[in-house]
Design a protein around this motif. Structure first.
Motif, PDB file in Angstrom:
ATOM      1  N   TYR A   1      29.196 -47.947 -47.847  1.00 48.44           N
ATOM      2  CA  TYR A   1      29.469 -47.070 -48.989  1.00 48.44           C
ATOM      3  C   TYR A   1      28.188 -46.411 -49.501  1.00 48.44           C
ATOM      4  O   TYR A   1      28.176 -45.212 -49.816  1.00 48.44           O
ATOM      5  N   VAL A   2      27.097 -47.181 -49.594  1.00 52.76           N
ATOM      6  CA  VAL A   2      25.825 -46.609 -50.046  1.00 52.76           C
ATOM      7  C   VAL A   2      25.343 -45.555 -49.051  1.00 52.76           C
ATOM      8  O   VAL A   2      24.842 -44.488 -49.446  1.00 52.76           O
ATOM      9  N   SER A   3      25.525 -45.821 -47.758  1.00 50.67           N
ATOM     10  CA  SER A   3      25.111 -44.853 -46.733  1.00 50.67           C
ATOM     11  C   SER A   3      25.928 -43.568 -46.832  1.00 50.67           C
ATOM     12  O   SER A   3      25.381 -42.464 -46.688  1.00 50.67           O
ATOM     13  N   ILE A   4      27.218 -43.696 -47.084  1.00 46.18           N
ATOM     14  CA  ILE A   4      28.077 -42.514 -47.220  1.00 46.18           C
ATOM     15  C   ILE A   4      27.636 -41.677 -48.420  1.00 46.18           C
ATOM     16  O   ILE A   4      27.562 -40.443 -48.349  1.00 46.18           O
ATOM     17  N   ILE A   5      27.311 -42.347 -49.533  1.00 46.14           N
ATOM     18  CA  ILE A   5      26.860 -41.629 -50.736  1.00 46.14           C
ATOM     19  C   ILE A   5      25.559 -40.885 -50.446  1.00 46.14           C
ATOM     20  O   ILE A   5      25.408 -39.707 -50.815  1.00 46.14           O
ATOM     21  N   MET A   6      24.614 -41.555 -49.779  1.00 48.74           N
ATOM     22  CA  MET A   6      23.347 -40.904 -49.423  1.00 48.74           C
ATOM     23  C   MET A   6      23.578 -39.747 -48.457  1.00 48.74           C
ATOM     24  O   MET A   6      22.939 -38.685 -48.569  1.00 48.74           O
ATOM     25  N   PHE A   7      24.501 -39.935 -47.519  1.00 54.35           N
ATOM     26  CA  PHE A   7      24.811 -38.885 -46.554  1.00 54.35           C
ATOM     27  C   PHE A   7      25.298 -37.618 -47.261  1.00 54.35           C
ATOM     28  O   PHE A   7      24.818 -36.511 -46.974  1.00 54.35           O
ATOM     29  N   VAL A   8      26.241 -37.778 -48.183  1.00 58.27           N
ATOM     30  CA  VAL A   8      26.793 -36.623 -48.893  1.00 58.27           C
ATOM     31  C   VAL A   8      25.711 -35.946 -49.741  1.00 58.27           C
ATOM     32  O   VAL A   8      25.618 -34.713 -49.784  1.00 58.27           O
ATOM     33  N   MET A   9      24.876 -36.738 -50.390  1.00 60.15           N
ATOM     34  CA  MET A   9      23.814 -36.176 -51.216  1.00 60.15           C
ATOM     35  C   MET A   9      22.807 -35.410 -50.353  1.00 60.15           C
ATOM     36  O   MET A   9      22.407 -34.278 -50.687  1.00 60.15           O
ATOM     37  N   GLY A  10      22.372 -35.991 -49.236  1.00 61.04           N
ATOM     38  CA  GLY A  10      21.411 -35.328 -48.362  1.00 61.04           C
ATOM     39  C   GLY A  10      21.973 -34.066 -47.737  1.00 61.04           C
ATOM     40  O   GLY A  10      21.286 -33.038 -47.664  1.00 61.04           O
ATOM     41  N   ALA A  11      23.238 -34.129 -47.280  1.00 59.17           N
ATOM     42  CA  ALA A  11      23.861 -32.947 -46.685  1.00 59.17           C
ATOM     43  C   ALA A  11      24.027 -31.835 -47.718  1.00 59.17           C
ATOM     44  O   ALA A  11      23.931 -30.649 -47.379  1.00 59.17           O
ATOM     45  N   SER A  12      24.256 -32.200 -48.974  1.00 60.73           N
ATOM     46  CA  SER A  12      24.402 -31.201 -50.030  1.00 60.73           C
ATOM     47  C   SER A  12      23.061 -30.549 -50.362  1.00 60.73           C
ATOM     48  O   SER A  12      23.000 -29.340 -50.610  1.00 60.73           O
ATOM     49  N   ILE A  13      21.981 -31.356 -50.376  1.00 57.77           N
ATOM     50  CA  ILE A  13      20.641 -30.784 -50.571  1.00 57.77           C
ATOM     51  C   ILE A  13      20.336 -29.810 -49.437  1.00 57.77           C
ATOM     52  O   ILE A  13      19.836 -28.695 -49.653  1.00 57.77           O
ATOM     53  N   HIS A  14      20.663 -30.212 -48.223  1.00 61.59           N
ATOM     54  CA  HIS A  14      20.418 -29.360 -47.065  1.00 61.59           C
ATOM     55  C   HIS A  14      21.241 -28.077 -47.150  1.00 61.59           C
ATOM     56  O   HIS A  14      20.775 -27.009 -46.726  1.00 61.59           O
ATOM     57  N   LEU A  15      22.450 -28.158 -47.666  1.00 60.59           N
ATOM     58  CA  LEU A  15      23.317 -26.985 -47.795  1.00 60.59           C
ATOM     59  C   LEU A  15      22.620 -25.861 -48.554  1.00 60.59           C
ATOM     60  O   LEU A  15      22.622 -24.704 -48.127  1.00 60.59           O
ATOM     61  N   VAL A  16      21.992 -26.210 -49.664  1.00 57.91           N
ATOM     62  CA  VAL A  16      21.341 -25.197 -50.499  1.00 57.91           C
ATOM     63  C   VAL A  16      20.117 -24.609 -49.793  1.00 57.91           C
ATOM     64  O   VAL A  16      19.958 -23.389 -49.679  1.00 57.91           O
ATOM     65  N   GLY A  17      19.227 -25.490 -49.312  1.00 55.27           N
ATOM     66  CA  GLY A  17      18.011 -25.007 -48.664  1.00 55.27           C
ATOM     67  C   GLY A  17      18.305 -24.222 -47.406  1.00 55.27           C
ATOM     68  O   GLY A  17      17.710 -23.163 -47.164  1.00 55.27           O
TER      69      GLY A  17
END
Length: 314
Positions: free
Chosen positions: A111-127
């Motif tokens: 669950y923690v990995s999934i949360i980090m995954f979504v957060m990192g992919a969202s940061i990448h989305l913007v950049g």
């Protein structure tokens, strides 16, 4: 007598249904069905491979191909919407893979990995959105931020720092928070892909058909994401686990074989890619480190754009 009574009481409490469910759910104890076999998850692996190709690999292509009038530069591009869909569908499919594992896996870590995954992919989305939109203004991916013609003459010069910060969020922080939990989840799933039955260590025909597209996507992921070290460490960990379990008389099931062989083919594809571009002086300048693995989009903006320009001038 007191110790014996306490031991019996403790044993009874641990084996009670409620306690067993709680402990198993949090990965504290193993279920009795640890080595229960699992059929090849063709549906999940097919959806996983398809959405990786369409939503991840296809998003910059969609951004370039679709008319700019449909997606103005001050609005999200088609590729951005692809990325948004990827950020939702991929963690869902990863969770479904974990659910189908015949072994109880550490849910809290997942669950923690999934949360980090979504957060990192969202940061990448913007950049990534801004960086790819800069292509329409003449940005060249094979050059560093400060060497790009459209950026190096910006005034005040602090604007260049802002673009470098954007690049850092895209290529370093976003990729790290995206790919580290991604490979961690795959490895956690891999730990549950072992069986004591030799006959079950075979891949069905659908798995063989999916292996090519799956391996090719991992090649793109590793090269474009510049995550070779993360990938190779994951692969070595998988190899070490296979050898360790083999001593216990356990072998990979069809899902484990599919994942393991996909990683092996990926390594071969990366080696071919590096050998092919080994003497490219311009790409060598952008990737000066010990590990030389050029990004496919850097290769595209360097060579394919020049090829298109040469054809148009004829």
């Amino acid at each position: 007598m007191g110790r014996a009574a306490f031991s019996v009481s403790l044993s009874a409490s641990l084996t009670s249904p409620l306690n067993r469910i709680f402990l198993a759910r949090h990965g504290v104890v193993k279920n009795e069905d640890t080595f229960k076999t699992s059929p090849f998850h063709f549906d999940l692996w097919f959806y996983f491979t398809l959405q990786n190709w369409v939503l991840d690999f296809g998003r910059p292509i969609a951004m370039i191909i679709l008319p700019l009038e449909w997606f103005p530069l001050n609005k999200p591009s088609a590729g951005d919407y692809f990325h948004m869909a990827y950020n939702v569908i991929t963690p869902f499919l990863l969770l479904k893979l974990i659910e189908r594992s015949p072994k109880t896996l550490p849910r809290s870590m997942v669950y923690v990995s999934i949360i980090m995954f979504v957060m990192g992919a969202s940061i990448h989305l913007v950049g990534d959105s801004v960086n790819h939109r800069l292509i329409f203004s003449g940005y060249q991916h094979h050059l560093s931020v400060r060497e790009n013609p459209i950026i190096k003459n910006l005034k005040p010069e602090t604007l260049i720092d802002s673009f470098e910060l954007l690049y850092y969020y895209d290529e370093y922080l976003g990729h790290s928070m995206w790919y580290i939990p991604f490979f961690l989840i795959l490895f956690i799933y891999f730990t549950g892909c072992f069986t004591p039955v030799e006959e079950e260590s075979r891949m069905p025909v659908p798995a063989l058909l999916l292996m090519g597209p799956s391996s090719l996507y991992y090649w793109y992921l590793v090269t474009e994401g510049q995550i070779f070290i993360l990938y190779i460490f994951t692969f070595f960990a998988m190899m070490a686990l296979v050898m360790h379990q083999k001593r216990k008389g356990l072998v990979l099931d069809s899902n484990g074989l599919f994942l393991f062989y996909s990683f092996i083919i990926t390594l071969v594809l990366i080696a071919v890619w590096v050998v092919w571009l080994w003497n490219d002086k311009i790409l060598r300048k952008k990737y000066p480190g010990v590990i030389y693995i050029p990004e496919p989009w850097a290769f595209y903006t360097l060579h394919m754009n020049n090829l298109h320009a040469a054809k148009e001038s004829l």
